[in-house]
Design a protein around this motif. Structure first.
Motif, PDB file in Angstrom:
ATOM      1  N   LEU A  79      -4.799  -7.109 -23.006  1.00  0.00           N
ATOM      2  CA  LEU A  79      -3.872  -6.152 -22.419  1.00  0.00           C
ATOM      3  C   LEU A  79      -4.443  -5.551 -21.145  1.00  0.00           C
ATOM      4  O   LEU A  79      -3.734  -5.366 -20.158  1.00  0.00           O
ATOM      5  N   GLU A  80      -5.745  -5.256 -21.138  1.00  0.00           N
ATOM      6  CA  GLU A  80      -6.371  -4.716 -19.930  1.00  0.00           C
ATOM      7  C   GLU A  80      -6.280  -5.715 -18.783  1.00  0.00           C
ATOM      8  O   GLU A  80      -5.991  -5.349 -17.643  1.00  0.00           O
ATOM      9  N   GLU A  81      -6.499  -6.979 -19.098  1.00  0.00           N
ATOM     10  CA  GLU A  81      -6.386  -8.020 -18.077  1.00  0.00           C
ATOM     11  C   GLU A  81      -4.958  -8.103 -17.555  1.00  0.00           C
ATOM     12  O   GLU A  81      -4.722  -8.238 -16.352  1.00  0.00           O
ATOM     13  N   ALA A  82      -3.988  -8.016 -18.462  1.00  0.00           N
ATOM     14  CA  ALA A  82      -2.584  -8.107 -18.064  1.00  0.00           C
ATOM     15  C   ALA A  82      -2.182  -6.938 -17.170  1.00  0.00           C
ATOM     16  O   ALA A  82      -1.423  -7.105 -16.214  1.00  0.00           O
ATOM     17  N   VAL A  83      -2.683  -5.735 -17.480  1.00  0.00           N
ATOM     18  CA  VAL A  83      -2.380  -4.571 -16.649  1.00  0.00           C
ATOM     19  C   VAL A  83      -2.978  -4.743 -15.255  1.00  0.00           C
ATOM     20  O   VAL A  83      -2.338  -4.435 -14.247  1.00  0.00           O
ATOM     21  N   THR A  84      -4.203  -5.241 -15.176  1.00  0.00           N
ATOM     22  CA  THR A  84      -4.827  -5.493 -13.880  1.00  0.00           C
ATOM     23  C   THR A  84      -4.004  -6.477 -13.065  1.00  0.00           C
ATOM     24  O   THR A  84      -3.757  -6.273 -11.871  1.00  0.00           O
ATOM     25  N   GLN A  85      -3.560  -7.552 -13.702  1.00  0.00           N
ATOM     26  CA  GLN A  85      -2.738  -8.539 -13.019  1.00  0.00           C
ATOM     27  C   GLN A  85      -1.420  -7.932 -12.556  1.00  0.00           C
ATOM     28  O   GLN A  85      -0.969  -8.169 -11.430  1.00  0.00           O
ATOM     29  N   ALA A  86      -0.799  -7.141 -13.424  1.00  0.00           N
ATOM     30  CA  ALA A  86       0.502  -6.555 -13.096  1.00  0.00           C
ATOM     31  C   ALA A  86       0.402  -5.615 -11.897  1.00  0.00           C
ATOM     32  O   ALA A  86       1.252  -5.625 -11.011  1.00  0.00           O
ATOM     33  N   LEU A  87      -0.651  -4.793 -11.877  1.00  0.00           N
ATOM     34  CA  LEU A  87      -0.823  -3.865 -10.755  1.00  0.00           C
ATOM     35  C   LEU A  87      -1.098  -4.619  -9.459  1.00  0.00           C
ATOM     36  O   LEU A  87      -0.617  -4.231  -8.390  1.00  0.00           O
ATOM     37  N   ALA A  88      -1.882  -5.699  -9.550  1.00  0.00           N
ATOM     38  CA  ALA A  88      -2.141  -6.499  -8.354  1.00  0.00           C
ATOM     39  C   ALA A  88      -0.855  -7.149  -7.854  1.00  0.00           C
ATOM     40  O   ALA A  88      -0.573  -7.173  -6.657  1.00  0.00           O
ATOM     41  N   ASP A  89      -0.054  -7.689  -8.774  1.00  0.00           N
ATOM     42  CA  ASP A  89       1.218  -8.315  -8.398  1.00  0.00           C
ATOM     43  C   ASP A  89       2.177  -7.315  -7.763  1.00  0.00           C
ATOM     44  O   ASP A  89       2.946  -7.657  -6.865  1.00  0.00           O
ATOM     45  N   ALA A  90       2.127  -6.068  -8.251  1.00  0.00           N
ATOM     46  CA  ALA A  90       3.036  -5.042  -7.741  1.00  0.00           C
ATOM     47  C   ALA A  90       2.546  -4.429  -6.437  1.00  0.00           C
ATOM     48  O   ALA A  90       3.209  -3.552  -5.873  1.00  0.00           O
ATOM     49  N   GLY A  91       1.372  -4.862  -5.965  1.00  0.00           N
ATOM     50  CA  GLY A  91       0.853  -4.378  -4.691  1.00  0.00           C
ATOM     51  C   GLY A  91       0.249  -2.997  -4.749  1.00  0.00           C
ATOM     52  O   GLY A  91       0.212  -2.293  -3.734  1.00  0.00           O
ATOM     53  N   VAL A  92      -0.234  -2.589  -5.917  1.00  0.00           N
ATOM     54  CA  VAL A  92      -0.859  -1.278  -6.049  1.00  0.00           C
ATOM     55  C   VAL A  92      -2.238  -1.317  -5.420  1.00  0.00           C
ATOM     56  O   VAL A  92      -3.046  -2.199  -5.688  1.00  0.00           O
ATOM     57  N   ARG A  93      -2.547  -0.350  -4.576  1.00  0.00           N
ATOM     58  CA  ARG A  93      -3.823  -0.319  -3.865  1.00  0.00           C
ATOM     59  C   ARG A  93      -4.901   0.333  -4.724  1.00  0.00           C
ATOM     60  O   ARG A  93      -4.595   1.162  -5.595  1.00  0.00           O
ATOM     61  N   PRO A  94      -6.181  -0.020  -4.480  1.00  0.00           N
ATOM     62  CA  PRO A  94      -7.264   0.595  -5.240  1.00  0.00           C
ATOM     63  C   PRO A  94      -7.231   2.114  -5.128  1.00  0.00           C
ATOM     64  O   PRO A  94      -7.088   2.672  -4.034  1.00  0.00           O
TER      65      PRO A  94
END
Length: 416
Positions: A79-94
């Motif tokens: 789930l943590e990996e999926a959240v990281t992927q989802a945020l990256a796909d959505a263009g969320v900045r660090p």
């Protein structure tokens, strides 16, 4: 019917296997098993071969220097990996903290990917013993939402996300997204007369929640929010290496570990014995029920099952073989299988002959998955199917995707 699932790379720890298994198995029971004519009480076999591969001597210390976030070998939370992927796909900045929450941000890009993320988050729940059937109710809701998305978008060909679903544009919070999704799906079912009974699912109990949403879906929102806050604070550049290098290292480790200990016909290796033991049990159950034997293999699991069916156990009859995100085609080109014939291809035999003990072989790949390879150009009888997971790291996204299972079931139903 009996179904054997052969897992892929990165499944060396029991907790990681258990976390990913519940959702996958419930999706199989809801889609693939009915599509292939199963009867009540169908058995699912999942031989765990990952524990038999040797552990790295320095616990993956070679993947990154000490001053970079440690990959830690196995055991990463799916789930943590999926959240990281989802945020990256959505263009969320660090470090960005004022953006929309992860389900909402994902839905703005793709509603179906948000549904899949909800299913994964809801399956990562420890309340099943006190709430029997809760996971099935979550999967039923996600299946209905997937059906809504599929018809509205013509399986994504007409558009997706906020550009297509206008109701998403005003949604800011994940709780609101969940309620709005429930309302839209319910309204669509009422208008089209496609309620839960007609679509093959059943209504769920609310477990006391007045919204009538599955309890696991409701609890998934704060769980996602907690992970989201943690992930947002990381350096995304380090995360890119983390999610890309680890699967590649796991694949190399599992490949070399398997081939080093594959064994021979007289003395098969431990991994081969574990897979064949499950195949034999499943074959006996299928014969007793007079139903087909189905094998679903992901990633390295596809390579192992091909080795088993083509060399170690050609006597086992498999009615349907589904390989997903595998390297079977590549490995045959390199002639790595025990049954590989170096004289093929030739003018008289341009492809590897179809396995006589496999009734039908579907090979599914995402073109954006760097670890997935075609089989049809290499093997006679193989059918390549392309499925877009839409995920940043596609290789791990197939079997927890509601859309994947729904499309596979439809394809099998169309050709029945």
């Amino acid at each position: 019917m009996a179904l054997v699932h052969v897992h892929g790379i990165g499944n060396r720890k029991a907790d990681a296997v258990e976390r990913s298994a519940a959702l996958r198995d419930e999706l199989l029971r809801s889609h693939l098993l009915p599509a292939t004519g199963h009867s009540p009480g169908a058995l699912l076999f999942s031989p765990w071969w990952g524990e038999l591969v040797a552990e790295p001597a320095w616990r993956w210390a070679s993947l990154a220097p000490d001053d970079v976030e440690s990959l830690g070998g196995e055991g990463e939370e799916p789930l943590e990996e999926a959240v990281t992927q989802a945020l990256a796909d959505a263009g969320v900045r660090p470090g960005q903290r004022d953006a929309e929450q992860v389900l909402t941000a994902t839905a703005r890009v793709s509603l179906q990917r948000a549904i899949d993320l909800l299913a994964l988050a809801g399956s990562d729940d420890e309340e099943e013993e006190s709430e029997p059937g809760a996971l099935a109710e979550l999967v039923a809701f996600c299946a209905r939402a997937t059906a809504y998305w599929s018809e509205k978008t013509s399986e994504g060909t007409r558009g997706d996300g906020a550009d297509f679903f206008a109701w998403l544009r005003g949604v800011k919070e994940d709780d609101e997204f969940l309620d709005r999704l429930h309302d839209r799906v319910t309204d669509w079912e009422r208008i089209t007369n496609r309620g839960p009974v007609e679509s093959g699912t059943r209504p769920w109990e609310s477990f006391g929640d007045v919204s009538a949403l599955p309890a696991r879906a409701v609890r998934a929102v704060p769980r996602l929010r907690s992970l989201e806050v943690s992930v947002r604070t990381r350096l995304m550049a380090a995360g890119v290496r983390r999610w890309a290098a680890r699967p590649a290292a796991l694949l190399m480790g599992d490949v070399m570990g398997y081939f080093a200990e594959r064994g021979t016909l007289k003395t098969p290796g431990r991994i081969v014995e574990r897979i064949t033991d499950s195949l034999d049990k499943a074959a006996r159950d299928a014969a007793l029920r007079r139903e087909p034997l189905v094998v679903l293999a992901h990633s390295m699991g596809g390579n192992i099952i091909h080795d088993v069916l083509s060399h170690f156990r050609p006597d086992v009859r498999v009615d349907l073989l589904v390989t997903v995100g595998t390297q079977v085609g590549l490995f045959e080109e390199l002639k790595l299988f025990a049954s590989s014939d170096h004289k093929v291809p030739n003018p008289q035999c341009p492809k590897v002959p179809a396995l006589p003990n496999v009734g039908r072989w579907l090979n599914v790949l995402d073109r954006s998955d760097p670890l997935a390879f075609a089989a049809a150009p290499i093997f006679a009888g193989a059918e390549d199917l392309v499925f877009s997971t839409g995920a940043w790291w596609a290789h791990g996204a197939y079997l927890t995707s509601c859309d994947f299972h729904a499309r596979l079931a439809r394809r099998l139903g169309q050709s029945a």
